[in-house]
Design a protein around this motif. Structure first.
Motif, PDB file in Angstrom:
ATOM      1  N   PHE A 187     -14.944  -8.259   2.262  1.00 38.73           N
ATOM      2  CA  PHE A 187     -15.046  -9.302   1.237  1.00 38.73           C
ATOM      3  C   PHE A 187     -15.597  -8.729  -0.066  1.00 38.73           C
ATOM      4  CE2 PHE A 187     -17.969 -12.265  -0.892  1.00 38.73           C
ATOM      5  CZ  PHE A 187     -17.070 -13.244  -1.303  1.00 38.73           C
ATOM      6  N   VAL A 188     -16.715  -8.008   0.028  1.00 39.62           N
ATOM      7  CA  VAL A 188     -17.327  -7.429  -1.177  1.00 39.62           C
ATOM      8  C   VAL A 188     -16.417  -6.370  -1.794  1.00 39.62           C
ATOM      9  CG1 VAL A 188     -19.289  -6.111  -2.057  1.00 39.62           C
ATOM     10  CG2 VAL A 188     -19.655  -7.884  -0.345  1.00 39.62           C
ATOM     11  N   ALA A 189     -15.837  -5.531  -0.930  1.00 41.14           N
ATOM     12  CA  ALA A 189     -14.997  -4.442  -1.427  1.00 41.14           C
ATOM     13  C   ALA A 189     -13.811  -4.968  -2.226  1.00 41.14           C
ATOM     14  CB  ALA A 189     -14.512  -3.587  -0.260  1.00 41.14           C
ATOM     15  N   LEU A 217     -10.454  -5.497  -6.622  1.00 39.68           N
ATOM     16  CA  LEU A 217      -9.222  -6.136  -7.072  1.00 39.68           C
ATOM     17  C   LEU A 217      -9.056  -6.240  -8.595  1.00 39.68           C
ATOM     18  CD1 LEU A 217      -8.647  -9.005  -4.467  1.00 39.68           C
ATOM     19  CD2 LEU A 217      -7.194  -7.022  -4.893  1.00 39.68           C
ATOM     20  N   PRO A 218     -10.107  -6.624  -9.372  1.00 43.38           N
ATOM     21  CA  PRO A 218      -9.855  -6.815 -10.808  1.00 43.38           C
ATOM     22  C   PRO A 218      -9.231  -5.597 -11.492  1.00 43.38           C
ATOM     23  CG  PRO A 218     -12.000  -7.695 -10.209  1.00 43.38           C
ATOM     24  CD  PRO A 218     -11.497  -6.954  -9.001  1.00 43.38           C
ATOM     25  N   ASN A 219      -9.826  -4.412 -11.294  1.00 45.31           N
ATOM     26  CA  ASN A 219      -9.273  -3.218 -11.931  1.00 45.31           C
ATOM     27  C   ASN A 219      -7.976  -2.771 -11.283  1.00 45.31           C
ATOM     28  OD1 ASN A 219     -10.957  -1.962 -14.175  1.00 45.31           O
ATOM     29  ND2 ASN A 219     -12.516  -2.536 -12.688  1.00 45.31           N
ATOM     30  N   PHE A 220      -7.877  -2.933  -9.946  1.00 44.93           N
ATOM     31  CA  PHE A 220      -6.660  -2.516  -9.244  1.00 44.93           C
ATOM     32  C   PHE A 220      -5.453  -3.318  -9.735  1.00 44.93           C
ATOM     33  CE2 PHE A 220      -3.599  -3.194  -5.814  1.00 44.93           C
ATOM     34  CZ  PHE A 220      -3.244  -1.882  -5.529  1.00 44.93           C
ATOM     35  N   LEU A 221      -5.604  -4.634  -9.864  1.00 45.70           N
ATOM     36  CA  LEU A 221      -4.480  -5.479 -10.287  1.00 45.70           C
ATOM     37  C   LEU A 221      -4.052  -5.161 -11.721  1.00 45.70           C
ATOM     38  CD1 LEU A 221      -5.606  -8.875  -8.705  1.00 45.70           C
ATOM     39  CD2 LEU A 221      -3.736  -7.402  -7.943  1.00 45.70           C
ATOM     40  N   VAL A 222      -5.033  -4.798 -12.554  1.00 49.51           N
ATOM     41  CA  VAL A 222      -4.698  -4.413 -13.930  1.00 49.51           C
ATOM     42  C   VAL A 222      -3.957  -3.080 -13.952  1.00 49.51           C
ATOM     43  CG1 VAL A 222      -5.669  -3.706 -16.145  1.00 49.51           C
ATOM     44  CG2 VAL A 222      -6.578  -5.729 -14.982  1.00 49.51           C
ATOM     45  N   ASP A 223      -4.444  -2.102 -13.210  1.00 52.95           N
ATOM     46  CA  ASP A 223      -3.876  -0.751 -13.239  1.00 52.95           C
ATOM     47  C   ASP A 223      -2.571  -0.637 -12.449  1.00 52.95           C
ATOM     48  OD1 ASP A 223      -6.031  -0.006 -14.753  1.00 52.95           O
ATOM     49  OD2 ASP A 223      -7.169   0.826 -13.060  1.00 52.95           O
ATOM     50  N   PHE A 224      -2.503  -1.271 -11.256  1.00 52.05           N
ATOM     51  CA  PHE A 224      -1.367  -1.070 -10.357  1.00 52.05           C
ATOM     52  C   PHE A 224      -0.214  -2.018 -10.660  1.00 52.05           C
ATOM     53  CE2 PHE A 224       0.907  -1.210  -6.274  1.00 52.05           C
ATOM     54  CZ  PHE A 224       1.032   0.152  -6.006  1.00 52.05           C
ATOM     55  N   PHE A 225      -0.537  -3.299 -10.992  1.00 49.79           N
ATOM     56  CA  PHE A 225       0.516  -4.286 -11.231  1.00 49.79           C
ATOM     57  C   PHE A 225       0.627  -4.667 -12.709  1.00 49.79           C
ATOM     58  CE2 PHE A 225      -0.221  -5.148  -6.650  1.00 49.79           C
ATOM     59  CZ  PHE A 225       1.084  -5.023  -6.200  1.00 49.79           C
ATOM     60  N   ASN A 226      -0.166  -4.018 -13.569  1.00 55.06           N
ATOM     61  CA  ASN A 226      -0.115  -4.254 -15.018  1.00 55.06           C
ATOM     62  C   ASN A 226      -0.368  -5.719 -15.383  1.00 55.06           C
ATOM     63  OD1 ASN A 226       0.534  -1.521 -15.683  1.00 55.06           O
ATOM     64  ND2 ASN A 226       2.630  -1.924 -14.992  1.00 55.06           N
ATOM     65  N   PRO A 270     -16.058   1.353   0.835  1.00 57.19           N
ATOM     66  CA  PRO A 270     -14.596   1.286   0.679  1.00 57.19           C
ATOM     67  C   PRO A 270     -14.075   1.521  -0.734  1.00 57.19           C
ATOM     68  CG  PRO A 270     -15.332  -0.410   2.192  1.00 57.19           C
ATOM     69  CD  PRO A 270     -16.564   0.200   1.599  1.00 57.19           C
ATOM     70  N   PRO A 271     -14.680   0.912  -1.791  1.00 52.20           N
ATOM     71  CA  PRO A 271     -14.152   1.200  -3.136  1.00 52.20           C
ATOM     72  C   PRO A 271     -14.236   2.683  -3.494  1.00 52.20           C
ATOM     73  CG  PRO A 271     -15.577  -0.736  -3.181  1.00 52.20           C
ATOM     74  CD  PRO A 271     -15.754  -0.106  -1.841  1.00 52.20           C
ATOM     75  N   LEU A 272     -15.362   3.330  -3.105  1.00 49.85           N
ATOM     76  CA  LEU A 272     -15.491   4.760  -3.387  1.00 49.85           C
ATOM     77  C   LEU A 272     -14.450   5.560  -2.617  1.00 49.85           C
ATOM     78  CD1 LEU A 272     -19.386   5.184  -3.279  1.00 49.85           C
ATOM     79  CD2 LEU A 272     -17.907   4.959  -5.289  1.00 49.85           C
ATOM     80  N   LEU A 273     -14.241   5.192  -1.348  1.00 51.40           N
ATOM     81  CA  LEU A 273     -13.268   5.896  -0.519  1.00 51.40           C
ATOM     82  C   LEU A 273     -11.856   5.717  -1.056  1.00 51.40           C
ATOM     83  CD1 LEU A 273     -12.709   7.526   2.052  1.00 51.40           C
ATOM     84  CD2 LEU A 273     -12.525   5.351   3.287  1.00 51.40           C
ATOM     85  N   LEU A 274     -11.513   4.480  -1.411  1.00 55.13           N
ATOM     86  CA  LEU A 274     -10.171   4.211  -1.937  1.00 55.13           C
ATOM     87  C   LEU A 274      -9.930   4.972  -3.242  1.00 55.13           C
ATOM     88  CD1 LEU A 274      -9.867   0.384  -1.235  1.00 55.13           C
ATOM     89  CD2 LEU A 274      -8.453   2.179  -0.233  1.00 55.13           C
ATOM     90  N   SER A 292      -2.571   4.068   0.195  1.00 52.96           N
ATOM     91  CA  SER A 292      -2.050   3.782   1.527  1.00 52.96           C
ATOM     92  C   SER A 292      -2.922   4.338   2.649  1.00 52.96           C
ATOM     93  CB  SER A 292      -0.625   4.343   1.670  1.00 52.96           C
ATOM     94  OG  SER A 292       0.253   3.696   0.783  1.00 52.96           O
ATOM     95  N   ILE A 293      -3.389   5.581   2.492  1.00 56.32           N
ATOM     96  CA  ILE A 293      -4.192   6.198   3.556  1.00 56.32           C
ATOM     97  C   ILE A 293      -5.482   5.405   3.775  1.00 56.32           C
ATOM     98  CG2 ILE A 293      -5.472   8.260   4.223  1.00 56.32           C
ATOM     99  CD1 ILE A 293      -3.415   9.913   2.719  1.00 56.32           C
ATOM    100  N   GLY A 294      -6.087   4.949   2.693  1.00 55.29           N
ATOM    101  CA  GLY A 294      -7.318   4.164   2.803  1.00 55.29           C
ATOM    102  C   GLY A 294      -7.101   2.865   3.547  1.00 55.29           C
TER     103      GLY A 294
END
Length: 498
Positions: free
Chosen positions: A216-218, A223-232, A340-344, A355-357
């Motif tokens: 939940f925390v991860a 998500l905020p930065n991932f959605l901006v970077d990965f899905f623009n 998890p965020p650091l690992l990802l 994907s591996i994460g």
């Protein structure tokens, strides 16, 4: 009236604490425009509030028992004023790390409520009550959704300063409405830790919460930065979608607690980890936005339910050390959001893919399902042993060849023989010699034919005294009909001689 106010007040406290806890991750896209942050250190900035927010849960849970929730919430909100103001004036990476670390107090207050609130309700409602309190997680959704919208109007620094007003308001509410007469306990924390550390269930629950609340925390910070970077996506759109994840995970938390009140909690946890396994497995294949949304919502549902279930289990097994046990388990959940965020991010920097994460997360979830299954059967065995040990009748169990393999404490009390003295021996060690061979031949003939024999037998105790016992012998068979053991139960019915 004060007692009735504690559930809504403490839940609102948690909302505010979690709102403060995620200020940095929610406003990071705006902060990056003014503060230079190396790309490889973005994950560290969002993860540092989780560290103190996790570790402090142990002392806050303990001191919630010592001083009460009123004092702990009041002090926490006053202390939070300083890092919040410091962050509003931040102009360097170091400022973000320093201020962000102390924001962790906002996440640490979780262990205060889960320790305090069960005192006001019967055990059969603890799952629901802690689930409702856990809805305070919605504070992360409020900040994730509202902070970016406000920041577009007045800037990120002024947005953070608004939280100072909120903290002052809730410090006052706890001063006036908190329960000053809450039941308290001052058992030394070292003594409590010695007790809870010996119970393996503490470590199982810690692992399970590490995964459910950690996910939940991860996802909240990831998500905020991932959605901006990965899905623009735009910053606001990413914030809204992340808020949706948080809302779903938060709203189902009391449902998880309610289900745990009504049904076997471990069965529900099994379903939770199957759901997490499936959701993360889908994410591992870098799906389209549609399947990505489905997988993330599945994780939100199962993680939220799992969070509710676990805090039904903790006070049930650790009622006398609830503060310390809650603190340890909730600390592990917070740390579950740190790694998890650091690992990802590390995996992405090495491979260019997450994907591996996600695949690793699916495997950890699957392993947790197996552990819950194992814990369920261990619980059943423990229950059987408790019944075996506590029954007032003497019990001895032999293998098919008639050699004793175990006895219960009542056997020792009635005969004088310890378990070590009779293991591996034939029950005839107890024989008084009053029954002849034909008696035992007839007894065993009936056992072989009917599987059961009951009657009176004179036996001899270790001290040589003879006694009359009412004895029942039954055979235990496997699915193929072969005898696997014999079980004898007996009571001393020696007549009193005046």
């Amino acid at each position: 009236m004060t007692r009735k106010l504690q559930l809504p007040l403490q839940t609102a406290n948690l909302v505010v604490g979690f709102m403060v806890w995620v200020i940095i991750s929610s406003l990071l896209p705006f902060i990056r425009a003014d503060v230079e942050i190396p790309t490889e250190k973005l994950a560290i900035v969002t993860a540092v509030p989780v560290i103190l927010g996790s570790v402090l849960r142990i002392p806050l849970g303990y001191y919630a028992n010592v001083f009460g929730a009123r004092i702990m919430f009041l002090l926490s909100f006053i202390v939070l004023l300083f890092p919040v103001y410091y962050l509003s004036e931040a102009n360097s990476f170091s400022d973000l790390i320093i201020g962000g670390t102390f924001l962790g107090i906002g996440g640490a207050i979780f262990s205060v409520g889960v320790t305090s609130l069960p005192k006001y309700y019967p055990k059969e409602k603890h799952g629901l009550i802690n689930g409702i309190y856990g809805m305070g997680n919605a504070g992360t959704a409020v900040t994730t959704f509202a902070a970016p919208v406000i920041a577009t109007k007045i800037g990120w620094s002024a947005t953070i300063k608004l939280y100072l007003i909120l903290l002052l308001i809730f410090a006052a509410l706890n001063f006036f409405l908190g329960d000053g007469k809450e039941q308290k306990s001052k058992e030394p924390i070292v003594g409590q830790m010695k007790i809870v550390f010996k119970n393996e269930k503490l470590w199982f629950f810690s692992l399970f919460y590490f995964i459910t609340f950690g996910s939940f925390v991860a996802f909240t910070v990831f998500l905020p930065n991932f959605l901006v970077d990965f899905f623009n996506l735009s910053k606001v759109d990413a914030g809204i979608r992340t808020a949706g994840f948080i809302v779903v995970a938060t709203l189902v938390r009391p449902i998880g607690g309610l289900l745990a009140d009504k049904f076997q909690p471990l069965f529900i946890l099994m379903a939770v980890f199957i759901g997490l396994t499936l959701g993360s497995f889908i994410l591992a294949f870098s799906p389209t936005m549609l399947f990505y949304t489905i997988a993330v919502m599945l994780i939100a549902l199962t993680a939220g339910i799992g969070n509710g279930v676990i805090f039904k289990l903790v006070p049930f097994y650790f009622s006398k050390q609830a503060g310390t046990a809650n603190g340890i388990v909730s600390m592990m959940g917070g740390l579950g959001g740190f790694f998890p965020p650091l690992l990802l991010s590390a995996i992405f920097s090495l491979t260019g893919s997450y994907s591996i994460g996600f695949m690793a997360f699916s495997q950890v979830s699957l392993a947790s399902f197996v552990l819950v299954l194992w814990l369920y059967y261990m619980d059943k065995l423990s229950l059987s042993k408790d019944v075996f040990d506590s029954t007032g009748q003497g019990i001895l169990v032999t293998n098919p060849s008639g050699h004793i393999i175990t006895v219960n404490p009542a056997f020792t009390r009635l005969t004088g023989y310890t378990e070590e003295e009779v293991i591996g021996k034939n029950p005839n060690v107890l024989s008084s010699g009053k029954q002849d061979a034909s008696f035992y031949d007839a007894m065993w003939k009936q056992i072989h034919e009917q599987g059961l024999w009951q009657g009176e037998v004179w036996n001899r105790k270790k001290n040589g005294n003879e006694y009359l016992q009412l004895l029942t012998i039954s055979s235990v068979k496997d699915d193929s009909g072969d005898v696997t053991r014999y079980v004898g139960t007996f009571s001393d019915i020696t007549p009193n001689i005046d």
